[in-house]
Design an enzyme around this catalytic site. Structure first.
Site, PDB file in Angstrom:
ATOM      1  N   LYS A  66      48.665   8.942  70.376  1.00 41.47           N
ATOM      2  CA  LYS A  66      49.268   8.426  72.004  1.00 41.47           C
ATOM      3  C   LYS A  66      49.514   9.518  72.870  1.00 41.47           C
ATOM      4  O   LYS A  66      48.775   9.230  73.890  1.00 41.47           O
ATOM      5  CB  LYS A  66      50.247   7.660  71.764  1.00 41.47           C
ATOM      6  N   ASN A  87      47.742   3.561  75.364  1.00 40.29           N
ATOM      7  CA  ASN A  87      46.756   3.339  73.571  1.00 40.29           C
ATOM      8  C   ASN A  87      45.413   2.464  74.227  1.00 40.29           C
ATOM      9  O   ASN A  87      45.662   1.910  72.472  1.00 40.29           O
ATOM     10  CB  ASN A  87      47.889   2.540  73.252  1.00 40.29           C
TER      11      ASN A  87
END
Ligand code: ATR
Length: 262
Positions: A66, A87
Site C-alpha cells: 500500500k 488501496n
C-alpha cells in the site's frame, strides 16, 4: 468484453476481494472479471504497469504494497494523501490515480451497525498504517475526540503530531497501553495483535459502549473481552465489504448497498 480488475498483494491467496466484487457485479448488472494477482516482493511496480498496459481497469492493493502504491501514483485523493497509503488504483487519461477506501469502509460499516459517530469520543489502539488510514474519515463522519494508544508510545505521539493539522475540528491525543483508562463511545482495535495470535488485555478501568476489530479473519482477544462485558462488537467483515464497495463505486459509478452483503 468484461472489464478487468485485480487485487495485488503478497501473499494473495486468502483475499476475499474477487468474491465480493463479483457479488457486487451480479447485484448491479456490471460485467466484470476480478482476479488475484501475486506480485513478487520486488516486483510491484512492474506488475502494476503490466496490468494497466493490458487493459486492466482498476486494482486493489493489499499487504505489503500500500505504501509503494502511494508512492507510484501521479494523482491522489485527499484521504490517500493523509493516509500515505493507497488501496485503490485506476488509470485516467494515462495518469495513474490512487485512493484509500479503508477509512470510509470502516465508517460505512459502523453506520450499517447503527452506531453513531456524531460527537463521539473514540479510542484507537495501535499506531501503524491501519490507524493512519482511518482517523481523517472518522473525524469527517463526526468523531470529536480521538485517543491513539500504542504499545510503543512514541509512535502514537508521532501519528498525532502528523495528523492533527489534517483534522483541526477534532482533538487528538496519544497514550501508551499502560495508561489506558477512561470512558469511550467506541474502541477500535487497529493493532495486528490478533493476526499474530497475541492477546490484547484491556484494563477494567477502561469503559466503552462499542468495539470494532479492524483485522478480520482471526480470533481476537479484544472481541472476546467486549463480548464478555456484553458490549456490542464487530469483527471487521463490514469494513472489508465497505472498502470494497467504495472502490467498486470509484471504478463503476454504482454503489452497492453494504447491508445487502453482510
Ligand atoms: P498496520 O499497517 O496493520 O497498522 P503496522 O504498521 O505493523 O501494521 O502496525 C501494527 C500495530 O499493531 C502497531 O501499532 C503495533 O504496536 P507497536 O507500534 O508498539 O509495534 C501494534 N501491535 C502489534 N502487535 C501487538 C501486540 N501484541 N500488542 C499490542 N500492540 C501490538
Amino acid at each position: 468484453m468484461s472489464k478487468l480488475f485485480a487485487v495485488i498483494g503478497n501473499p494473495i491467496e486468502h483475499s476475499r476481494s474477487p468474491e465480493l466484487h463479483h457479488a457486487f457485479a451480479e447485484k448491479t448488472g456490471i460485467d466484470l472479471n476480478y482476479v488475484k494477482r501475486l506480485a513478487p516482493l520486488d516486483g510491484f511496480t512492474a506488475s502494476v504497469n503490466e496490468f494497466f498496459a493490458h487493459n486492466g481497469v482498476g486494482m486493489n492493493v493489499t499487504v505489503p504494497f500500500k505504501e509503494q502504491a502511494f508512492a507510484l501514483c501521479q494523482q491522489l485523493t485527499e484521504r490517500a494523501k493523509i493516509a500515505k497509503a493507497v488501496n485503490t488504483l485506476w488509470m485516467e487519461n494515462g495518469i495513474l490515480h490512487g485512493d484509500n477506501t479503508d477509512g470510509q469502509g470502516l465508517v460505512d460499516a459502523i453506520k450499517a451497525l447503527d452506531w453513531t459517530l456524531e460527537n463521539t469520543d473514540i479510542l484507537i489502539i495501535g499506531a501503524g498504517g491501519a490507524t493512519r488510514g482511518v482517523v481523517y474519515p472518522l473525524v469527517k463522519a463526526g468523531a470529536k475526540k480521538i485517543v491513539i494508544a500504542n504499545r510503543t508510545r512514541s509512535r502514537a505521539e508521532q501519528l498525532v503530531a502528523d495528523l492533527q493539522s489534517a483534522v483541526p475540528k477534532a482533538e487528538l491525543s496519544a497514550c501508551s497501553l499502560d495508561e489506558l483508562d477512561g470512558q469511550f463511545d467506541l474502541v477500535i482495535n487497529a493493532t495486528s495483535a490478533s493476526l499474530t495470535g497475541d492477546a490484547l488485555i484491556l484494563p477494567e478501568t477502561l469503559t466503552f459502549h462499542h468495539a470494532y476489530e479492524m483485522a478480520y479473519g482471526k480470533p481476537s482477544s479484544f472481541i472476546d473481552q467486549a463480548k464478555a462485558r456484553q458490549i456490542p462488537s464487530s469483527e471487521g467483515f463490514g469494513m472489508l465489504v465497505g472498502q470494497a464497495i467504495e472502490a467498486f463505486y470509484i471504478w463503476n459509478g454504482v454503489r452497492p448497498n453494504l447491508k445487502d452483503f453482510l
